[in-house]
Design a protein around this motif. Structure first.
Motif, PDB file in Angstrom:
ATOM      1  N   VAL A 153       0.852  -1.188   0.000  1.00 51.13           N
ATOM      2  CA  VAL A 153       0.000   0.000   0.000  1.00 51.13           C
ATOM      3  C   VAL A 153       0.890   1.240   0.000  1.00 51.13           C
ATOM      4  O   VAL A 153       1.998   1.218   0.519  1.00 51.13           O
ATOM      5  CB  VAL A 153      -0.922   0.064   1.245  1.00 51.13           C
ATOM      6  N   GLU A 154       0.367   2.318  -0.598  1.00 53.34           N
ATOM      7  CA  GLU A 154       1.058   3.607  -0.516  1.00 53.34           C
ATOM      8  C   GLU A 154       0.286   4.518   0.419  1.00 53.34           C
ATOM      9  O   GLU A 154      -0.925   4.693   0.263  1.00 53.34           O
ATOM     10  CB  GLU A 154       1.160   4.266  -1.898  1.00 53.34           C
ATOM     11  N   ALA A 155       0.988   5.077   1.394  1.00 55.20           N
ATOM     12  CA  ALA A 155       0.348   6.011   2.330  1.00 55.20           C
ATOM     13  C   ALA A 155       0.261   7.390   1.680  1.00 55.20           C
ATOM     14  O   ALA A 155       1.246   7.893   1.135  1.00 55.20           O
ATOM     15  CB  ALA A 155       1.164   6.099   3.617  1.00 55.20           C
TER      16      ALA A 155
ATOM     17  N   VAL B 232       5.980   5.027   1.503  1.00 54.41           N
ATOM     18  CA  VAL B 232       5.729   6.392   1.966  1.00 54.41           C
ATOM     19  C   VAL B 232       6.437   7.381   1.046  1.00 54.41           C
ATOM     20  O   VAL B 232       7.513   7.102   0.535  1.00 54.41           O
ATOM     21  CB  VAL B 232       6.196   6.636   3.424  1.00 54.41           C
ATOM     22  N   ASN B 233       5.794   8.528   0.848  1.00 51.69           N
ATOM     23  CA  ASN B 233       6.386   9.595   0.031  1.00 51.69           C
ATOM     24  C   ASN B 233       7.286  10.448   0.906  1.00 51.69           C
ATOM     25  O   ASN B 233       6.911  10.809   2.019  1.00 51.69           O
ATOM     26  CB  ASN B 233       5.288  10.469  -0.571  1.00 51.69           C
ATOM     27  N   VAL B 234       8.446  10.755   0.385  1.00 54.11           N
ATOM     28  CA  VAL B 234       9.398  11.527   1.158  1.00 54.11           C
ATOM     29  C   VAL B 234       9.849  12.732   0.343  1.00 54.11           C
ATOM     30  O   VAL B 234      10.251  12.606  -0.812  1.00 54.11           O
ATOM     31  CB  VAL B 234      10.594  10.633   1.539  1.00 54.11           C
TER      32      VAL B 234
ATOM     33  N   VAL C  95      10.591   3.728   0.297  1.00 60.29           N
ATOM     34  CA  VAL C  95      10.632   5.173   0.358  1.00 60.29           C
ATOM     35  C   VAL C  95      10.547   5.712  -1.061  1.00 60.29           C
ATOM     36  O   VAL C  95      11.374   5.378  -1.907  1.00 60.29           O
ATOM     37  CB  VAL C  95      11.934   5.616   1.065  1.00 60.29           C
ATOM     38  N   GLU C  96       9.507   6.506  -1.342  1.00 64.68           N
ATOM     39  CA  GLU C  96       9.324   7.066  -2.688  1.00 64.68           C
ATOM     40  C   GLU C  96       9.903   8.472  -2.752  1.00 64.68           C
ATOM     41  O   GLU C  96       9.466   9.360  -2.031  1.00 64.68           O
ATOM     42  CB  GLU C  96       7.834   7.084  -3.073  1.00 64.68           C
ATOM     43  N   ILE C  97      10.888   8.644  -3.612  1.00 64.63           N
ATOM     44  CA  ILE C  97      11.483   9.961  -3.806  1.00 64.63           C
ATOM     45  C   ILE C  97      11.268  10.377  -5.262  1.00 64.63           C
ATOM     46  O   ILE C  97      11.008   9.539  -6.113  1.00 64.63           O
ATOM     47  CB  ILE C  97      12.995   9.946  -3.493  1.00 64.63           C
TER      48      ILE C  97
ATOM     49  N   VAL D  51      11.928   5.385  -7.198  1.00 69.15           N
ATOM     50  CA  VAL D  51      11.845   6.685  -7.868  1.00 69.15           C
ATOM     51  C   VAL D  51      10.409   6.900  -8.329  1.00 69.15           C
ATOM     52  O   VAL D  51       9.890   6.137  -9.153  1.00 69.15           O
ATOM     53  CB  VAL D  51      12.791   6.776  -9.082  1.00 69.15           C
ATOM     54  N   ASP D  52       9.769   7.910  -7.767  1.00 65.46           N
ATOM     55  CA  ASP D  52       8.368   8.216  -8.054  1.00 65.46           C
ATOM     56  C   ASP D  52       8.262   9.068  -9.326  1.00 65.46           C
ATOM     57  O   ASP D  52       9.231   9.721  -9.711  1.00 65.46           O
ATOM     58  CB  ASP D  52       7.804   9.019  -6.868  1.00 65.46           C
ATOM     59  N   ASP D  53       7.100   9.074  -9.947  1.00 55.33           N
ATOM     60  CA  ASP D  53       6.826   9.960 -11.084  1.00 55.33           C
ATOM     61  C   ASP D  53       7.884   9.850 -12.165  1.00 55.33           C
ATOM     62  O   ASP D  53       8.272  10.852 -12.787  1.00 55.33           O
ATOM     63  CB  ASP D  53       6.761  11.436 -10.626  1.00 55.33           C
TER      64      ASP D  53
ATOM     65  N   ILE E   2      11.177   1.526  -9.894  1.00 54.75           N
ATOM     66  CA  ILE E   2      10.782   2.722 -10.629  1.00 54.75           C
ATOM     67  C   ILE E   2       9.260   2.761 -10.734  1.00 54.75           C
ATOM     68  O   ILE E   2       8.621   1.756 -11.049  1.00 54.75           O
ATOM     69  CB  ILE E   2      11.385   2.682 -12.058  1.00 54.75           C
ATOM     70  N   LYS E   3       8.694   3.925 -10.458  1.00 61.39           N
ATOM     71  CA  LYS E   3       7.253   4.084 -10.619  1.00 61.39           C
ATOM     72  C   LYS E   3       6.988   4.952 -11.839  1.00 61.39           C
ATOM     73  O   LYS E   3       7.335   6.132 -11.878  1.00 61.39           O
ATOM     74  CB  LYS E   3       6.651   4.713  -9.358  1.00 61.39           C
ATOM     75  N   ILE E   4       6.365   4.360 -12.848  1.00 66.53           N
ATOM     76  CA  ILE E   4       6.085   5.094 -14.088  1.00 66.53           C
ATOM     77  C   ILE E   4       5.024   6.152 -13.818  1.00 66.53           C
ATOM     78  O   ILE E   4       3.958   5.850 -13.278  1.00 66.53           O
ATOM     79  CB  ILE E   4       5.560   4.153 -15.202  1.00 66.53           C
TER      80      ILE E   4
HETATM   81 CA    CA Z   1       4.119   8.415  -4.570  1.00 68.34          CA
END
Ligand code: CA
Ligand code: C2E
Ligand code: CA
Ligand code: CA
Length: 278
Positions: free
Chosen positions: A57-59, A116-118, A148-150, A178-180, A199-201
């Motif tokens: 899950v993503e918070a 989690v987004n950081v 950890v999503e950066i 790596v987000d976005d 990697i998150k597309i």
């Molecule tokens: Ca995110």
């Protein structure tokens, strides 16, 4: 030219003033929100494409202010960053989410991962690493469950410090995402310079996946990530056609309204069970 310059000033000044006031008011309200429990988290399921199982899950932070109503994170996160509140907010997110995860996986009887987004500005200093280690320990989850999503921006801006920080984080056992991915920055070199696991597309590519150009970009990201031994997750998946495409191309995980929006911790067990049954 002079006259139009004056006009421009007359036109813009009140607006800038209003925006400034707005931001100040928002900043003051957010400071109060942090002390008064107005923030909450929702959790969006992440699904393994091959098995259909919810694997994590993503918070996502939410703020309902008594005076301002619901304020989206795209508005209040930058305010927290500029107002020096991001460390406090980030620590709260981390400890709240780790505790919620421990509880949900107990209900489910199986482990889940937590993303989690950081914000880049949270990464400064050792205190943050200690905070992560403490949150994990207190909640009783494994470091390997935490992601950890950066954003790419961080990898472009900074160098030595960020590499060292991410290396320590990774040596704790935490996954670096790596987000976005693909949005806004073109240098791919950092993918090998930084310790990145996943990697998150970016959802803009996913949502326009039916156009040849975007499909080509998605294909390239998946191939490249796998060649570098990274996992790929696609965000913003809304249609069965998008899911089908991503499955065919070997994308590992998906997240989006097709499966579920973010839901409160109390609904997560039910949502996860329902999704995994489909
Ligand atoms: Ca995110
Ligand atoms: P993000 O990390 O890229 O998060 C994904 C955003 O896309 C979330 O918006 C989510 O609700 C939304 N979303 C999920 N599935 C779909 C879909 O299928 N279609 C569409 N159109 N949107 C979808 P949200 O919750 O408004 O968050 C916006 C951004 O705020 C996040 O983008 C993230 O950058 C930031 N953010 C949220 N929570 C936190 C936090 O706790 N800390 C930090 N530093 N940033 C946060
Ligand atoms: Ca994203
Ligand atoms: Ca984002």
């Amino acid at each position: 030219a002079k006259a139009s310059g004056r006009n421009a000033i007359r036109w813009f000044a009140p607006r800038m003033l209003a925006e400034n006031n707005d931001r100040l008011a928002l900043s003051a309200a957010l400071r109060q929100a942090l002390d008064q429990d107005e923030l909450s988290l929702v959790y969006q399921p992440q699904v393994d494409l091959a098995t259909g199982e919810v694997v994590g899950v993503e918070a996502l932070a939410r703020w309902t202010s008594p005076s301002l109503g619901s304020v989206p994170p795209d508005r209040f996160i930058p305010v927290a960053e500029d107002g020096g509140m991001i460390a406090q907010l980030g620590d709260w997110v981390l400890s709240t989410a780790c505790t919620a995860l421990a509880r949900v996986q107990e209900q489910l009887g199986r482990p889940l991962r937590l993303a989690v987004n950081v914000s880049p500005r949270q990464l400064r200093g050792r205190a943050w690493l200690e905070e992560i280690a403490a949150a994990i320990e207190t909640a009783g989850i494994e470091p390997s469950q935490l992601e950890v999503e950066i954003t790419e921006g961080l990898l472009i801006e900074d160098h030595g410090d960020v590499v060292a920080m991410l290396e320590s984080l990774r040596s704790l056992g935490v996954t670096i995402v790596v987000d976005d991915f693909g949005r806004g920055y073109s240098s791919l070199a950092y993918l090998t310079r930084f310790p990145i696991d996943k990697i998150k597309i970016d959802r803009s590519f996913v949502q326009e996946i039916s156009t040849a150009e975007n499909a080509a970009i998605v294909d390239a990201i998946i191939v490249m990530a796998h060649a570098l031994d990274m996992t790929v997750v696609a965000e913003g998946v809304e249609t069965a056609a998008q899911e089908r495409y991503l499955l065919d191309r070997g994308c590992d995980e998906v997240q989006g309204y097709l499966y579920s929006p973010g839901v409160p911790a109390g609904s997560l067990e039910m949502v996860t069970r329902a999704l995994s049954r489909q």
